[in-house]
Design a protein around this motif. Structure first.
Motif, PDB file in Angstrom:
ATOM      1  N   GLY A 336       4.616  36.342 -13.256  1.00 16.27           N
ATOM      2  CA  GLY A 336       5.353  35.086 -13.331  1.00 16.27           C
ATOM      3  C   GLY A 336       4.705  34.001 -14.144  1.00 16.27           C
ATOM      4  O   GLY A 336       5.219  32.877 -14.177  1.00 16.27           O
ATOM      5  N   LEU A 337       3.603  34.272 -14.851  1.00 18.04           N
ATOM      6  CA  LEU A 337       2.923  33.216 -15.599  1.00 18.04           C
ATOM      7  C   LEU A 337       3.722  32.763 -16.830  1.00 18.04           C
ATOM      8  O   LEU A 337       3.539  31.634 -17.278  1.00 18.04           O
ATOM      9  N   GLY A 338       4.570  33.630 -17.375  1.00 14.80           N
ATOM     10  CA  GLY A 338       5.342  33.239 -18.558  1.00 14.80           C
ATOM     11  C   GLY A 338       6.673  32.609 -18.224  1.00 14.80           C
ATOM     12  O   GLY A 338       7.443  32.286 -19.143  1.00 14.80           O
ATOM     13  N   CYS A 339       6.979  32.414 -16.965  1.00 15.56           N
ATOM     14  CA  CYS A 339       8.253  31.850 -16.541  1.00 15.56           C
ATOM     15  C   CYS A 339       8.036  30.422 -16.049  1.00 15.56           C
ATOM     16  O   CYS A 339       7.115  30.168 -15.272  1.00 15.56           O
ATOM     17  N   PHE A 340       8.883  29.485 -16.495  1.00 13.68           N
ATOM     18  CA  PHE A 340       8.813  28.088 -16.108  1.00 13.68           C
ATOM     19  C   PHE A 340      10.111  27.748 -15.389  1.00 13.68           C
ATOM     20  O   PHE A 340      11.139  27.468 -16.016  1.00 13.68           O
ATOM     21  N   ILE A 341      10.043  27.763 -14.081  1.00 16.65           N
ATOM     22  CA  ILE A 341      11.251  27.645 -13.266  1.00 16.65           C
ATOM     23  C   ILE A 341      11.880  26.266 -13.409  1.00 16.65           C
ATOM     24  O   ILE A 341      13.106  26.125 -13.502  1.00 16.65           O
ATOM     25  N   ASN A 342      11.068  25.209 -13.452  1.00 19.73           N
ATOM     26  CA  ASN A 342      11.617  23.857 -13.523  1.00 19.73           C
ATOM     27  C   ASN A 342      12.441  23.641 -14.791  1.00 19.73           C
ATOM     28  O   ASN A 342      13.523  23.041 -14.765  1.00 19.73           O
ATOM     29  N   GLU A 343      11.927  24.130 -15.928  1.00 18.63           N
ATOM     30  CA  GLU A 343      12.673  23.981 -17.183  1.00 18.63           C
ATOM     31  C   GLU A 343      13.981  24.769 -17.141  1.00 18.63           C
ATOM     32  O   GLU A 343      15.022  24.285 -17.594  1.00 18.63           O
ATOM     33  N   GLU A 344      13.947  25.976 -16.613  1.00 17.94           N
ATOM     34  CA  GLU A 344      15.167  26.765 -16.537  1.00 17.94           C
ATOM     35  C   GLU A 344      16.196  26.126 -15.614  1.00 17.94           C
ATOM     36  O   GLU A 344      17.392  26.096 -15.919  1.00 17.94           O
ATOM     37  N   VAL A 345      15.737  25.564 -14.473  1.00 15.18           N
ATOM     38  CA  VAL A 345      16.673  24.924 -13.539  1.00 15.18           C
ATOM     39  C   VAL A 345      17.288  23.683 -14.173  1.00 15.18           C
ATOM     40  O   VAL A 345      18.492  23.420 -14.059  1.00 15.18           O
ATOM     41  N   SER A 346      16.475  22.869 -14.874  1.00 16.95           N
ATOM     42  CA  SER A 346      17.008  21.656 -15.512  1.00 16.95           C
ATOM     43  C   SER A 346      18.016  21.994 -16.603  1.00 16.95           C
ATOM     44  O   SER A 346      19.055  21.330 -16.730  1.00 16.95           O
TER      45      SER A 346
END
Length: 376
Positions: A336-346
């Protein structure tokens, strides 16, 4: 006695006079006039043989100093010599500027090319900037000889293909006409044979059976005609299917990529795209085995639980490998280090809000303001 075809054709040429020997067609009806594309001066065939048989010579017409050759002389096709000259110029220019529509980037570039070609033809016909136009043509022909020959070959193939299709259509039409004649003749013979059979049966039968024999004969004729119509419909559908499959075949492939003109005479040609070199076969599709972005797999990790297993033959006998366990565990830990959940949710929320907004036109705001004022 009606006049012959040659007499009708040359009726307006009775007063033609050769500018060299001064002979006229009125005194010599068999006299033929020839022209040369170099100057388009008309002279009789005997003068051409007499003057140019020994080699090239100057035009004998006063004021013309062009060098003519006997093999260039030919019979005039059109009655107006200006039309003859324009046709020759147009044929020569279109032989050199024979670009095709699929060689251009857009329809506008193709139309500009056609306009440019017509302008060059106009200049040569009317004597406007003849030297510059001829120089441009010669330079273009020398720089684009390959594309000119390629397009000439394509045009020749298209003409031969069209002629072949015409011959095939004519042959098919002839076969259909012959089949129709044979079908009509067979139908006539069948009708005559049925009638003769019906008459013979009526003659040999009893009078009470006449109506039954007539009905039976009528049924036989109807069955034969129905079978014949069904066969004709089947053949017609088959021919239509064959014509449809022929029309769906891909057309003649276009010429190879257009060559770049060094003189810049023609604009809008497609750029030459050289094919990329074929890369070596990669069975992993670009993925490098045992290569990770965030960690490096080691051969040994100290663990009080795994160290006894490393020496236990009962566990390792079945093919168990600790390296596989290390690799899977680290992959799951760093996945999961290459995934940015906050940016995807926004981004997802912003796209959903934009989709929920009503779509308005430019006149919506003035209309809303006017309606609010009217309500007041």
């Amino acid at each position: 006695m009606p006049p012959s075809r040659d007499a009708i054709v040359h009726r307006g040429d009775e007063d033609e006079v050769c500018p060299v020997c001064k002979s006229s067609r009125y005194l010599n009806p068999d006299m033929r006039f020839l022209i040369n594309p170099e100057c388009y001066h008309k002279m009789c065939e005997s003068c051409v043989d007499r003057i140019f048989s020994s080699g090239p010579a100057n035009c004998p017409v006063a004021g013309c100093h062009k060098t003519l050759r006997k093999n260039r002389f030919r019979k005039q096709t059109f009655e107006d010599i200006n039309v003859e000259r324009e046709v020759d110029i147009r044929r020569r220019v279109m032989t050199v500027l024979n670009r095709r529509e699929e060689e251009f980037d857009s329809k506008l570039d193709w139309d500009n090319f056609l306009e440019q070609r017509e302008e060059m033809i106009f200049n040569l016909v009317n004597g406007v900037d003849v030297g510059k136009t001829e120089a441009d043509l010669q330079q273009y022909a020398s720089e684009n000889m390959r594309s000119i020959r390629t397009n000439q070959d394509l045009e020749a193939k298209e003409v031969s293909s069209f002629q072949e299709r015409q011959n095939q259509e004519q042959e098919l039409a002839r076969i259909r006409r012959q089949a129709a004649r044979e079908e009509k003749e067979n139908e006539r013979k069948e009708v005559m044979a049925s009638r003769e059979d019906l008459l013979s049966r009526l003659a040999s039968g009893r009078p009470a059976d006449a109506a039954a024999i007539a009905r039976e004969g009528q049924k036989v004729l109807l069955k034969k005609s129905s079978a014949r119509r069904s066969e004709e419909e089947r053949i017609r559908l088959k021919q239509a299917a064959l014509r449809g499959s022929d029309s769906k075949k891909p057309g003649q492939a276009a010429a190879t990529a257009a060559e770049e003109s060094g003189s810049g005479l023609i604009k809008g040609l497609k750029k030459i795209k050289s094919p990329e070199p074929e890369k070596p076969y990669d069975p992993f599709g670009g993925m490098v085995p045992n290569q990770r972005d965030y960690y490096t797999l080691r051969d040994h990790y100290p663990s009080p639980y795994l160290d006894p297993i490393r020496q236990d033959t009962r566990v390792l006998a079945g093919g168990y490998d600790l390296q596989e366990y290390y690799s899977r565990t680290l992959l799951e830990a760093f996945a999961g280090l290459g995934c940015f959940i906050n940016e995807e949710v926004s981004k997802r929320e912003a796209s959903s809000l934009n989709a929920m907004k009503p779509v308005g036109t430019q006149g919506a705001a003035p209309a809303a303001g006017s309606s609010s004022q009217g309500s007041k």
